[in-house]
Design an enzyme around this catalytic site. Structure first.
Site, PDB file in Angstrom:
ATOM      1  N   HIS A 110      39.909  45.994  38.942  1.00 36.45           N
ATOM      2  CA  HIS A 110      40.247  44.762  38.243  1.00 36.45           C
ATOM      3  C   HIS A 110      41.653  44.332  38.642  1.00 36.45           C
ATOM      4  O   HIS A 110      42.587  45.142  38.595  1.00 36.45           O
ATOM      5  CB  HIS A 110      40.154  44.961  36.731  1.00 36.45           C
ATOM      6  CG  HIS A 110      38.743  45.004  36.242  1.00 36.45           C
ATOM      7  ND1 HIS A 110      37.802  45.826  36.802  1.00 36.45           N
ATOM      8  CD2 HIS A 110      38.114  44.328  35.256  1.00 36.45           C
ATOM      9  CE1 HIS A 110      36.650  45.657  36.179  1.00 36.45           C
ATOM     10  NE2 HIS A 110      36.819  44.749  35.237  1.00 36.45           N
ATOM     11  N   LYS A 530      37.895  37.171  24.374  1.00 29.13           N
ATOM     12  CA  LYS A 530      37.954  35.789  24.864  1.00 29.13           C
ATOM     13  C   LYS A 530      36.959  34.915  24.102  1.00 29.13           C
ATOM     14  O   LYS A 530      37.195  33.737  23.862  1.00 29.13           O
ATOM     15  CB  LYS A 530      37.656  35.759  26.373  1.00 29.13           C
ATOM     16  CG  LYS A 530      37.672  34.378  27.004  1.00 29.13           C
ATOM     17  CD  LYS A 530      37.802  34.446  28.499  1.00 29.13           C
ATOM     18  CE  LYS A 530      36.572  35.024  29.149  1.00 29.13           C
ATOM     19  NZ  LYS A 530      35.438  34.064  29.186  1.00 29.13           N
TER      20      LYS A 530
END
Length: 864
Positions: A110, A530
């Site tokens: 990531h 999110k």
């Protein structure tokens, strides 16, 4: 701490005086003046001066981070001390729990490590220099520190080229060879000393997503997956060969003085053909050396089996089928020497337990839609359906999948030419999966993770592919772990229902039986945050875990939870100890699998001391949690459950109202944060979006969080909680904080992130969005929520100022002025970039903006 800060400041100013005297004066002035003067000074600088100032401020934060880490290691708690503590508290089953305990860190690619490898390696060395100087007043270490800093001063902070997948693997292998393997081995030896017996399995299982994580990354394919597995295999075998060569030189024990076991002598006789004529003469009277020479020959042959056209030409006796055979050979040697002489053999044994012949177990991850795309093409060819299976009603979809799973295995090679390139790639992935297990190690790859799992059919789809590739065969041990990844809040809520449906499906029930009824489930912290904000995400993650655990007995399944945590609070980051202890009862039970992402890897594993501390903390906390849960009764009627649910609902609604319901918010986000520049930062191989849309849903969680961190509002880590607490002000929030560990941990984590917010800086970024409709209302919402959040965090924690009297507060505030300087530089450069017409000058400014992004990331100690 102030003495150490003064030391850093003096080191940087000395560096500047030697290399750029005028920048030294600018650096001193900007670090001691007020905000208005800072901005005026920055605006007066030339391009070269501003570049040098950004680098000086970045190096300052680099050294500050080292000081922080040195201080944190001073409070290092060993596994032995935790075992002693548990014994004093009269707990039992400690040794049995420790013996079966498993910590499974999965290192991902990531893109959140903002530093180049050049800087990471220097960081590693500078850590040792600073520690040596501060501890022992070592002047040589101080000079070496200045040498490293001088080189960094003349080096670029950011990489100019786009990082490739195998470069990401190379970076991770640097961590492995310089730190992780060494510290992991020490942990295993420490555990053996506590248990007073040899370990049969490693309590640490190393994992990786690099080369296997395809979700939204077009640069990860079958070639990279195979290459990653082969490189890891070759790396660890060559590492073993170096160790064996060293041991071969050292273990010169003669038959005149030792009495080797009959088993060892017999094994040497059996494998003597692997010895050269010279070795046979040299080692005639030195059985340990003879055996080590044979081990080395077998390891060399192991590498050859992957690189020659006909690996069958190497006889099984001339190499190792698996790492267990190597362990057996090491045990023979250990049985023939005394403990003192066998000390390094014992370390070698622990290392082989830790890394096997694969080094890190690879996970294969792909989005659910990709599986359906390939399945749909195949099922239309085979006549199972005439339309897109994804669009069919649920019952019809399951009926078709069950029918297909009832049928005998088909030869997918015959269909290969009729498939699209994407579908061919997916079909071949399962072939490669099987090849890796059979030719490198059964442990080299295991999990097939289905991103954005929505329903039971998603996993039945993967099961069909597993059957065709013979990774799953009924009545045989399966060679694949099919793992759903529940990411959004809605998916987390549906997780128990999905698993229940699967358990009742005859095919999936047979698959579970072949896995000894173990089901791995990955839970995503990033997208749920999110999706619904920080508190709602944490609440629904906890709720999903509770619901799944309650299913275990009724379904007869044991869940192994895989936690997809990031580095920042909004992606599940911060203190592992607190998060684990606060987790639902029996959610750990001796097993903890977690992603280690981006900057978290360097923060926890960059040098052996840090890595040892990280392993010790993880093992100790898993042990504590597992033992506590054995003796703790679950409180089925938690008196605070309704309050927590209410806080979650209010925070969710507040967050969604701003982020998803305000139609102008996505445009505001694009202008009021440096997302435009973050997407151009070469810190990972993955694109910043899963799909090329303008939706927040399709933006990856990392750039989403990274952007808000850069504009200093750090919105995802706290927005919504203030209004939620205000709505529940009549409840006893302080009492809940004292008595409910989940609430306390969540509030404490939010508080740590919240203190890093600088609303004055964030307001300057907001001014970029003045032309966006309703931008004033958006900013007013952020400002009001900030005030409410600060008020209630302080109230709940019983403080006048947030994180009062804590080391964390001191560290955060000590960075604040220096961070402001970098933020002011970034704001000024973005303004200049927007109005600049000359393409060459614009390119220079872009490079400077990207450098400020790295500097701020170092100062905040988070990217995403």
């Amino acid at each position: 701490m102030r003495k150490e800060i003064s030391f850093i400041f003096s080191i940087i100013t000395e560096l500047l005086e030697e290399s750029s005297p005028n920048i030294s004066e600018i650096f001193k002035e900007i670090c001691t003046t007020n905000d208005k003067s800072k901005q005026e000074l920055i605006q007066s600088l030339s391009n070269t001066e501003i570049s040098h100032l950004i680098k000086a401020l970045t190096l300052y934060h680099l050294l500050f981070n080292i000081i922080d880490e040195i201080n944190s290691i001073k409070t290092h708690t060993s596994i032995k001390s935790v075992v002693d503590e548990l014994n004093k508290q009269n707990y039992t089953n400690i040794q049995d729990t420790l013996k079966r305990l498993k910590f499974y860190p999965v290192f991902t690619a990531h893109p959140t490590e903002s530093l180049r490898r050049t800087f990471l390696e220097s960081y590693h060395q500078m850590y040792n220099d600073i520690e040596s100087f501060l501890k022992y007043d070592n002047k040589e270490a101080l000079e070496h520190l200045k040498y490293r800093l001088s080189l960094l001063w003349y080096s670029k902070i950011v990489r100019e080229e786009k990082i490739e997948v195998l470069f990401e693997l190379d970076n991770l292998l640097y961590f492995m060879e310089s730190s992780i393997l060494q510290s992991g081995t020490k942990v295993l030896i420490e555990i053996e000393n506590i248990l007073q017996t040899k370990l049969k399995k490693s309590p640490i299982k190393l994992g990786s997503w690099i080369g296997g994580d395809r979700d939204g990354n077009p640069f990860v394919n079958n070639k990279t997956m195979l290459e990653a597995a082969k490189i890891q295999h070759k790396t660890i075998i060559e590492h073993y060969i170096k160790i064996v060569s060293k041991l071969e030189r050292e273990l010169s024990c003669s038959l005149d003085y030792i009495k080797p076991t009959k088993e060892l002598l017999k094994s040497i006789e059996q494998d003597k053909d692997l010895l050269s004529q010279t070795a046979k003469k040299l080692f005639l009277n030195e059985p340990l050396r003879a055996k080590l020479s044979i081990i080395k020959a077998k390891l060399n042959n192991k590498i050859l089996t992957l690189n020659i056209p006909n690996p069958q030409s190497i006889d099984n006796q001339q190499t190792y089928k698996n790492h267990k055979e190597l362990i057996k050979d090491i045990d023979m040697l250990l049985d023939s020497v005394n403990p003192r002489s066998g000390a390094y053999l014992r370390e070698f044994r622990a290392l082989v337990l830790l890394a096997g012949f694969h080094l890190m177990q690879l996970d294969f991850r792909e989005h659910r839609d990709k599986f359906y795309l390939a399945l749909n093409e195949i099922f239309i060819i085979l006549g199972y359906t005439h339309e897109n299976i994804l669009n069919l009603p649920k019952t019809q979809k399951i009926e078709i999948l069950n029918k297909a799973l009832d049928e005998p295995i088909i030869n997918l090679n015959k269909l290969y030419d009729k498939l699209s390139s994407d579908s061919r790639e997916l079909v071949w992935a399962f072939v490669n999966f099987k090849w890796i297990k059979e030719n490198i190690s059964d442990s080299a790859i295991d999990s097939c993770i289905v991103s954005m799992t929505k329903n039971a059919e998603d996993l039945l789809c993967v099961l069909w592919f597993a059957k065709q590739s013979k990774l799953w065969q009924e009545d045989k041990k399966t060679k694949i772990s099919i793992s759903p990844l529940f990411e959004t809040i809605n998916d987390l809520e549906n997780a128990p229902k999905i698993i229940s449906e699967l358990a009742q499906n005859k095919h999936y029930a047979n698959y579970l039986k072949s896995r000894k009824n173990y089901q791995e489930i990955m839970i995503g912290y990033s997208d749920s945050s999110k999706d619904g904000g920080i508190f709602a995400s944490n609440y629904f993650l906890r709720k999903a875990i509770y619901s799944l655990l309650s299913l275990e007995k009724s379904l007869g399944i044991k869940f192994r939870l895989f936690h997809g945590r990031g580095g920042s609070v909004s992606r599940g980051g911060l203190a592992l100890e607190d998060a684990l202890i606060a987790a639902p009862n029996n959610s750990v039970a001796g097993f903890f699998k977690v992603t280690e992402q981006g900057e978290v890897i360097s923060a926890k594993y960059l040098n052996p001391k840090k890595a040892k501390r990280s392993f010790d903390i993880a093992i100790s906390t898993i042990l504590k949690k597992s033992i506590y849960d054995l003796y703790k009764q679950e409180n089925k009627s938690d008196k605070y459950e309704k309050l927590l649910e209410s806080i979650s609902t209010h925070s969710y609604n507040t967050y969604r109202k701003l982020v998803y319901e305000d139609k102008n918010f996505i445009e505001y986000f694009k202008v009021a944060t440096p997302i435009e520049f973050i997407s151009q930062l070469n810190i990972g191989s993955r694109p910043s979006k899963r799909k090329n849309t303008q939706k927040i849903e399709d933006l990856r969680a990392i750039p989403w969080v990274f952007s808000w961190i850069q504009n200093r509002s750090i919105l995802p880590a706290w927005y919504g909680i203030g209004s939620a607490l205000e709505a529940n002000k009549n409840e006893d929030l302080q009492q809940c904080y004292k008595e409910n560990l989940f609430f306390k941990t969540t509030i404490d984590n939010i508080s740590q992130a919240f203190l890093k917010v600088d609303l004055d800086i964030a307001k300057k970024y907001h001014e970029f969005a003045n032309n966006i409709p309703q931008s004033k209302n958006i900013w007013k919402s952020i400002e009001n929520e900030y005030k409410l959040t600060l008020k209630w965090l302080c109230f709940i924690r019983g403080e006048k100022s947030l994180l009062q009297n804590t080391q964390a507060r001191e560290s955060i505030l000590q960075r604040k002025e220096f961070l402001k300087n970098l933020s002011f530089c970034q704001i000024y450069l973005i303004e200049s970039y927007k109005i600049q017409k000359n393409s060459k000058t614009k390119k220079i400014i872009l490079s400077q903006i990207i450098t400020t992004i790295v500097g701020i990331a170092q100062g905040i100690r988070n990217t995403g």
